[in-house]
Design an enzyme around this catalytic site. Structure first.
Site, PDB file in Angstrom:
ATOM      1  CD  GLU A 125       8.701  13.122  12.521  1.00 53.46           C
ATOM      2  OE1 GLU A 125       9.594  12.663  11.788  1.00 53.46           O
ATOM      3  OE2 GLU A 125       7.715  12.452  12.891  1.00 53.46           O
TER       4      GLU A 125
ATOM      5  CD  GLU B 287      12.334   4.849   9.153  1.00 53.19           C
ATOM      6  OE1 GLU B 287      12.336   5.683  10.080  1.00 53.19           O
ATOM      7  OE2 GLU B 287      12.154   5.144   7.977  1.00 53.19           O
TER       8      GLU B 287
ATOM      9  CE  LYS C 266      -1.847   3.035   2.859  1.00 53.45           C
ATOM     10  NZ  LYS C 266      -1.983   4.131   1.912  1.00 53.45           N
TER      11      LYS C 266
ATOM     12  CB  CYS D 113      12.375   9.867   9.053  1.00 53.34           C
ATOM     13  SG  CYS D 113      13.293   8.603   8.133  1.00 53.34           S
TER      14      CYS D 113
END
Length: 482
Positions: free
Chosen positions: A385, A247, A172, A281
């Site tokens: 973040e 992750e 996906k 990231c």
């Protein structure tokens, strides 16, 4: 207008509910494609196709599967320009980045794992009276869920080792960036990859990701994305005892010591801060600078950031382009507002629409690269973040102090240390709570090494043999000798 379909059982098929989503080009804010708004019925069809293909694919030798990976890489190499154009259009990133990073790494992923399994040595252990050998079997049908920031790069990072170890796949991709996943489906159809080995189902997380994660016939899930979504994935997979790799997010520290040659390192620090518009990231969004050079660093860093060429993603000289969506732009701007509310000073950027940008991009999702100083290292802006082009500057005086600052977040993915003293660099790096540290460089990748984070940055490791181990189940067989 392009209309994409799911790729199931070797064929492109419309979503069973007949519904589609809009796909927009972030740089211009215009619709470029319809993509399937799939649901659990499409996931079910893809899992059935993958299950049917599993025995045949798993029966191939490592060398035979390596040959298939190389065939995929061959076509991607020949079509690298097309891949880069699609990725740039769909993500808003500069074409040069899409060409040199996304397209190139997607090819490398297949080449690397093809070579790795061709050269894999048998795992054996001798006892005085017995011989042990380890057999690696496929996990089965695996679900791969990937994000929008590095679409084909990260999708192939999972597909290549999964295929290498004999698994079949239901993938996906992000509904925000479906174009290169669709192109990859065209590639595998073109080369004749056995039907059902790779299936791609487009749609949203709740409608496609959730039923994929909870499907009883999908024993392995590899997810890359946000920490909040990762927690949902983990919660859904745990009761079914699935193998899970996560992750997740990062809030990485860039540490610059006073003995650094600022002119030599500045390009690297800027790249670590704003590559892919800060939507990586691994980006260093917190920069800690030794007090003795803070003023000089700040001046040179801001000048270098202002020198970045913001412009048309199609222009090969463009350094910095659009962020992924208007929704994400609003999130980034909210953090710039928060930074000022928390007492920060905007040294550059902060504008809603970058100064001097061609008005034809006014409907796009643009945020200027932004540098903030004067914030506490525990402020929300410096600990949450943002995943965008916002960097905070902080000063420190002692080694222990900067290590405390670097570790004062819930994330632990990556970081970088910049110094001419390698003994100090190693000492500091080993005390930072992350899965990866670069010294005097950033994102300098060897695909053999472990990749992943600690704390809320993930579970497990990818890369090299670790990826092969995740996508396989090991069985030890002990033979008693006479």
């Amino acid at each position: 207008m392009k209309r994409l379909n799911n790729f199931i059982g070797g064929e492109f098929v419309a979503p069973q509910n007949g519904k589609y989503l809009d796909d927009f080009a972030p740089a211009i804010g215009e619709k470029i494609a319809d993509i399937p708004d799939s649901d659990a019925s499409d996931v079910e069809a893809a899992v059935r196709a993958a299950k049917a293909a599993l025995p045949g694919w798993a029966s191939l030798t490592l060398a035979e599967r390596a040959d298939w990976l190389d065939r995929i890489a061959d076509v991607l190499t020949a079509q690298a320009q097309t891949v880069a154009e699609l990725e740039s259009l769909d993500t808003g990133k500069p074409f040069r980045t899409a060409r040199d990073v996304d397209a190139a790494r997607s090819i490398s992923n297949f080449r690397f794992f093809a070579d790795l399994i061709r050269n894999r040595k048998a795992e054996t252990y001798e006892m005085s009276d017995a011989h042990n050998y380890v057999v690696f079997k496929p996990v089965g049908v695996v679900g791969l869920i990937t994000p929008w920031n590095l679409p084909l790069y990260l999708l192939t990072w999972k597909i290549a080792p999964a295929l290498a170890m004999g698994n079949t796949i239901v993938a996906k991709p992000s509904e925000l960036t479906p174009l290169t996943a669709d192109f990859l489906a065209q590639v595998v159809q073109q080369i004749g990859l056995p039907a059902g080995v790779l299936n791609i189902v487009h749609g949203t997380g709740p409608s496609v990701g959730s039923p994929l994660v909870s499907h009883p016939d999908v024993p392995g899930i590899s997810f890359t994305g946000g920490t909040v979504t990762g927690a949902v994935v983990n919660s859904a997979a745990a009761p079914l005892f699935k193998k899970v790799s996560l992750e997740l997010g990062g809030k990485n520290a860039t540490i610059v010591f006073g003995d650094s040659d600022l002119d030599a390192i500045m390009a690297g620090v800027v790249r670590a801060s704003f590559a892919n518009q800060g939507q990586v990231c691994l980006c260093g969004s917190r920069i800690f600078v030794e007090q003795s050079i803070y003023a000089e660093f700040s001046r040179k860093f801001v000048a270098a950031v202002k020198a970045l060429k913001i412009g048309d993603p199609k222009d090969v000289t463009t350094d910095f382009a659009a962020v992924i969506s208007h929704q994400h732009k609003a999130k980034i701007l909210s953090y710039i507002d928060l930074a000022q509310q928390e007492g920060g000073t905007i040294l550059c950027g902060g504008a809603n629409f970058p100064e001097g940008l061609d008005p034809k991009f006014e409907k796009g999702s643009w945020v200027a690269p932004t540098v903030v100083e004067g914030l506490s290292h525990t402020s929300r802006t410096a600990t949450e973040e943002i995943f965008g082009p916002v960097v905070t500057l902080h000063s420190f005086e002692k080694e222990d102090e900067v290590i405390e600052y670097a570790n004062a977040v819930k994330y632990g993915l990556a970081g970088s240390v910049w110094t001419s003293d390698l003994d100090k660099a190693k000492r500091v790096a080993e005390r930072i709570e992350t899965g990866m540290i670069w010294v005097n460089c950033w994102l300098h990748r060897d695909l053999r090494v472990p990749f992943g984070g600690v704390k809320q940055s993930g579970v497990g490791r990818e890369g090299g043999h670790r990826s092969l181990e995740f996508f396989s189940e090991s069985q030890n067989i002990c033979l008693k000798l006479k």
